[in-house]
Design a protein around this motif. Sequence first.
Motif, short mmCIF file in Angstrom:
data_model
loop_
_atom_site.label_atom_id
_atom_site.label_comp_id
_atom_site.label_asym_id
_atom_site.label_seq_id
_atom_site.Cartn_x
_atom_site.Cartn_y
_atom_site.Cartn_z
N MET A 70 0.86 -1.18 0.00
CA MET A 70 0.00 0.00 0.00
C MET A 70 0.89 1.23 0.00
N SER A 71 0.87 1.93 -1.09
CA SER A 71 1.69 3.13 -1.20
C SER A 71 0.98 4.31 -0.58
N SER A 72 1.70 5.10 0.23
CA SER A 72 1.04 6.18 0.96
C SER A 72 1.90 7.43 1.00
N PRO A 73 2.10 8.11 -0.12
CA PRO A 73 2.91 9.32 -0.11
C PRO A 73 2.26 10.43 0.69
N LEU A 83 5.72 -2.25 -13.22
CA LEU A 83 5.69 -1.72 -11.86
C LEU A 83 4.24 -1.56 -11.44
N SER A 84 3.99 -1.64 -10.14
CA SER A 84 2.62 -1.52 -9.64
C SER A 84 2.62 -0.85 -8.28
N ALA A 85 1.44 -0.40 -7.87
CA ALA A 85 1.26 0.20 -6.55
C ALA A 85 -0.21 0.15 -6.18
N LEU A 86 -0.49 -0.19 -4.93
CA LEU A 86 -1.84 -0.12 -4.40
C LEU A 86 -1.95 1.22 -3.68
N VAL A 87 -2.59 2.20 -4.33
CA VAL A 87 -2.55 3.58 -3.82
C VAL A 87 -3.77 3.87 -2.95
N ASN A 103 -5.17 2.12 -13.66
CA ASN A 103 -5.91 1.26 -12.74
C ASN A 103 -6.12 -0.12 -13.36
N THR A 104 -6.02 -1.15 -12.54
CA THR A 104 -6.29 -2.51 -13.00
C THR A 104 -7.76 -2.90 -12.81
N GLY A 105 -8.49 -2.13 -11.98
CA GLY A 105 -9.87 -2.46 -11.68
C GLY A 105 -10.04 -3.13 -10.33
N TYR A 106 -8.92 -3.50 -9.68
CA TYR A 106 -9.01 -4.10 -8.35
C TYR A 106 -8.96 -3.01 -7.29
N VAL A 134 -18.29 4.41 2.26
CA VAL A 134 -16.87 4.14 2.05
C VAL A 134 -16.05 5.18 2.80
N VAL A 135 -15.20 4.73 3.71
CA VAL A 135 -14.35 5.65 4.47
C VAL A 135 -12.91 5.64 3.96
N ALA A 136 -12.52 4.62 3.22
CA ALA A 136 -11.19 4.57 2.61
C ALA A 136 -11.22 3.59 1.46
N MET A 137 -10.50 3.92 0.39
CA MET A 137 -10.45 3.02 -0.76
C MET A 137 -9.07 3.07 -1.40
N SER A 138 -8.50 1.90 -1.64
CA SER A 138 -7.24 1.79 -2.35
C SER A 138 -7.49 1.20 -3.73
N GLU A 139 -6.69 1.64 -4.70
CA GLU A 139 -6.83 1.18 -6.08
C GLU A 139 -5.49 0.63 -6.56
N MET A 140 -5.53 -0.55 -7.18
CA MET A 140 -4.31 -1.13 -7.73
C MET A 140 -4.00 -0.47 -9.08
N THR A 141 -2.77 -0.04 -9.24
CA THR A 141 -2.34 0.60 -10.49
C THR A 141 -1.12 -0.14 -11.03
N VAL A 142 -0.91 -0.03 -12.34
CA VAL A 142 0.19 -0.75 -12.97
C VAL A 142 0.76 0.05 -14.13
N LYS A 143 2.04 -0.11 -14.37
CA LYS A 143 2.70 0.42 -15.56
C LYS A 143 3.56 -0.72 -16.11
N ARG A 144 3.15 -1.26 -17.23
CA ARG A 144 3.90 -2.35 -17.84
C ARG A 144 5.08 -1.78 -18.62
N VAL A 145 6.14 -2.55 -18.68
CA VAL A 145 7.40 -2.08 -19.24
C VAL A 145 7.70 -2.81 -20.54
N SER A 146 7.97 -2.04 -21.58
CA SER A 146 8.46 -2.62 -22.82
C SER A 146 9.89 -3.09 -22.61
#
Length: 316
Positions: free
Chosen positions: A1-4, A193-197, A213-216, A278-290
């Motif tokens: 869980m990424s939390s900047p 690369l991925s992050a659950l933000v 977003n991956t939808g998860y 909903v009091v908090a929601m995280s979203e899975m994100t991704v960046k695929r690499v060539s």
Amino acid sequence: MSSPTSGNSPVRSGMETPPTPHPISDEVLRAVYASDMEMYPAGLSYDRLCSWVAACPEMSICWSSPKTGILGVVIVLPMLREYWEDLLVGKLKEPTVDAHTMFPHNNKREQKPQAEHVEVAGARQIGDGKAPNGRISAVQENEEQQEVGLHVYHIERLAVEPPTSKQRRFSEIAMEEVTRRAAEKKGWKVVGLSALVATDGGKRTFQRMGFKNTGYRELFVTKVIRRPSYAAIGIGNSPSIPEDAVDEPEELDMLYIYPEDGAGGKSVSEIIGYGRTVVAMSEMTVKRVSQEEGELPSLLMSSNGNGCALELSSSI
């Protein structure tokens, strides 16, 4: 869980000592863990966090300088592609990532034991999406290279100072250092690369770097239980009405939304059901690499193309 976070962390150019990366100390790691659990208590144990750092310490980095002290931290989990792909869609949950079986190994002839899927305690599936049962298939590590996904568990800027004229975002510096180190690892073929933000700032940070977003999603929700209306049942303003006769929220419940749950165009409220907030929601994100030569080290470079700059902006 990424939390900047939202503090400023500039590093001035000129004669000042630039920030230097080094391993994360136990004191800093404990502070990161406490902050994460307060904001997003998803069931991760401190021992599990320590096992991630110990298994691949070069992917867990802290920056500091003599003037400002600790500037920021990043913790990245290098995961074998099979497990990383499952993480992206929620088949594998972040707190259950096992460094021993799911991180790349030096012995490429070794066959990993099967890792049993474990649900996070207290959480349950909702909607039509189905979490997997049984075991995750094993990977025969007999290839020259192992395909690896880099999952950003935590990235945070800690130091707070007034901004300077020439600056770079801490997220750019942190992710460039991570991708540079990953590109230099023998036997690794980084596929993404991925992050659950979990925060608005985190979502903006990874969107700016091209993550999708991956939808998860993971949600903490509450359901309000309404007490009977005393006026409606004829009691009126009777002094016998208890002083605590107010709406009371239930304890938070953690719910999962899988990519297939949102495929029908339903809103989050429609999926989670009436009466829940909903009091908090995280979203899975991704960046695929060539895999084109040279793309990984420069994947997250700033717009000026200067991958060696060490100036941090007021944003993460």
